[in-house]
Design an enzyme around this catalytic site. Sequence first.
Site, PDB file in Angstrom:
ATOM      1  CG  HIS A 259      -0.246  -0.261   2.522  1.00  0.00           C
ATOM      2  ND1 HIS A 259       0.000  -1.542   2.983  1.00  0.00           N
ATOM      3  CD2 HIS A 259       0.254   0.567   3.470  1.00  0.00           C
ATOM      4  CE1 HIS A 259       0.615  -1.484   4.155  1.00  0.00           C
ATOM      5  NE2 HIS A 259       0.793  -0.213   4.469  1.00  0.00           N
ATOM      6  CG  ASP A 272       1.091  -2.220   7.626  1.00  0.00           C
ATOM      7  OD1 ASP A 272       1.944  -1.321   7.551  1.00  0.00           O
ATOM      8  OD2 ASP A 272      -0.128  -2.026   7.486  1.00  0.00           O
ATOM      9  CG  HIS A 317       3.123   1.780  13.793  1.00  0.00           C
ATOM     10  ND1 HIS A 317       2.556   2.991  14.114  1.00  0.00           N
ATOM     11  CD2 HIS A 317       2.519   1.378  12.639  1.00  0.00           C
ATOM     12  CE1 HIS A 317       1.654   3.307  13.187  1.00  0.00           C
ATOM     13  NE2 HIS A 317       1.624   2.353  12.282  1.00  0.00           N
ATOM     14  CG  HIS A 356       1.351  -3.077  12.098  1.00  0.00           C
ATOM     15  ND1 HIS A 356       0.253  -2.514  12.711  1.00  0.00           N
ATOM     16  CD2 HIS A 356       1.709  -2.202  11.113  1.00  0.00           C
ATOM     17  CE1 HIS A 356      -0.041  -1.363  12.130  1.00  0.00           C
ATOM     18  NE2 HIS A 356       0.840  -1.145  11.155  1.00  0.00           N
TER      19      HIS A 356
END
Length: 418
Positions: A259, A272, A317, A356
Site C-alpha cells: 500500500h 505492514d 510504530h 505491527h
Amino acid sequence: MQHKRSRAMASPRSPFLFVLLALAVGGTANAHDDGLPAFRYSAELLGQLQLPSVALPLNDDLFLYGRDAEAFDLEAYLALNAPALRDKSEYLEHWSGYYSINPKVLLTLMVMQSGPLGAPDERALAAPLGRLSAKRGFDAQVRDVLQQLSRRYYGFEEYQLRQAAARKAVGEDGLNAASAALLGLLREGAKVSAVQGGNPLGAYAQTFQRLFGTPAAELLQPSNRVARQLQAKAALAPPSNLMQLPWRQGYSWQPNGAHSNTGSGYPYSSFDASYDWPRWGSATYSVVAAHAGTVRVLSRCQVRVTHPSGWATNYYHMDQIQVSNGQQVSADTKLGVYAGNINTALCEGGSSTGPHLHFSLLYNGAFVSLQGASFGPYRINVGTSNYDNDCRRYYFYNQSAGTTHCAFRPLYNPGLAL
C-alpha cells in the site's frame, strides 16, 4: 502456506505496464492516515498551475526528506532561531519524516504565513500555517499541510506516469511534482506579494534562501530534468543484493498487502508486518535494518536508514529504539521492536489497528513502489490496489526456489541474497 507458480509470472515487464497495474484504485483497510483519497490532477487543473516563463521548477531534492533534510539539525535550528517552537521539534521531525517532506519546507511556509519564527505571537502559534490549512491548532495545521503537500506531490507523479503510459507528452511545461505541490497549495491559500508578480514560488524561493542560505542554483533545477526523472523513477528498483526483510534472519513474520505510505493513493511503497498480528498488549519482536546505511531517528517511534546509494527504508510504530542519529548499521542490525502499546506505536498521534511494523521503501527521499524490489531471495509483485491481499496479484516470489508466498502467511527471512 506456499503456492508453486510458474517463474513466468514474475518475469520482467515494461516499467510503464507495471505503473498501470500498480496505480491506486482505492482501498483503506488498515489505513495509517485519515483515509483521504489520492489527489487527482487533470489537464484543466494543471492549466492553472503554470510556471512563469522565466521561472524554473523547484528542486525535488530540497522538497523531500532526503540528504538535505537528514543533514539538518532541526532541534538546534529551532533552539537558535525559534526557541518558542523548540518543544515542537519531535512533532515536526516525526511528521516531516512520515510524509517525507523536508522540514525546511514547513518552516518556510510558516514564515510566509505567520511571520518570523523568532517571536511568534499567540495567533501565529495557534495557526502557524494560516490560510493554508482549515485546521485549528499548531499540531493539526502542521500535519494537515504536510499531508496536503504529500498528496499533491504523489498525485502529480501518478498523473504524469499515467500520461506517459498513454504515450502522451509529460514535462513540457517544466512543472515537476515539488513545484506542482507547492504552487497548488500556495495559490489556494497564501498571500502572494505583489513584488513577486503573482508568482508564489518566487516568494517561497526567496524565503527559503533567506532562512537557510541555500544558493539559488541548488534550490532550482533545469526544466529538462523533469521528463528524465520521471522515466528513471518508473524503472527504479534497488540492487537485488542490497536488502533483506526487516526482521531477524531465521525468523518468519506475516506481511500484508502492499500500500502507499498513508494507506491510500500512490505509490505502493509500503507493507505492514508482524510476527503473529496480536492484540495490543501482546509480546512484540525485534525489527532490524533491511540494509546497511546511516540511521535517522525521526521520533520515539520512527526510524529511517539511508544507504549511500540513496535507497532508504522507514520503520514506523517502533518501541525501544536502540540506535542513534548518524549511527552506521549493517543489514540485520537490531533497531528496536515494534510497539505493543498503542500510545507508544503512535507516539505523535495517528492511527493503527494493532501491533505491527509499518515498513516503507524510498529513493532520494521519495516513496517508491515496491514493485520488483528484492528482499533477500524474494521479489515483490504489488498487486493492483492498496492492501491487495489476493495471491494472484500480490505476492513475494522466491527467485531461488520458484515459490510464491502470499499475504498473511509466515515468510522466512534467510538474509541477503547471495
